[in-house]
Design a protein around this motif. Sequence first.
Motif: not given
Length: 168
Positions: A32-35, A59-63, A65-67, A158-166
Amino acid sequence: MAIIEKSIIKTEAYFSEDKKHRYLLKKEWDKNKKKAVVIMINPSTAQEIVTDHTTMFVINNLSKLDYGSVDIVNMFSKVGTKLKLGVEMKELVGDETDEFISKSVEKADLVVIAWGKGADNSKRITERQEQLKQLLEPFKEKLHQIGEIGFHPLCPQIRNQWTLVKFK
């Protein structure tokens, strides 16, 4: 009283018939969440049961980020812990590699370019990156990278905390 939380991660791995190429590793923990799609360099030992550190960090980081799911694809589909670039491109990139990348990206909400910077001095990798940039051009609004310089998921910073940029 104890609280029980349960979860199931559904996994699918797509290989060439000879299993020398892994085209796609799908992980879904909440449909039910984003892919997301994460594009890295080459597949290691992860498959439908066995996982590796890279897959775990993804998986840990995307989770966080609510994916709820990820398709992991690679610029080179040849399975191995060490990428041997001294062979023909057709040996590194399986027949269906780009098709799997395109289909995954088309269905995704987010695409993370996570091939890192470690191989920037390789002509072969630069050539393949340019091919993929052309393939991904129609989806440029979805393209992001980890941090300003485009880290690989195994990078300690960044293993435990992703910051996504364009993606640049």
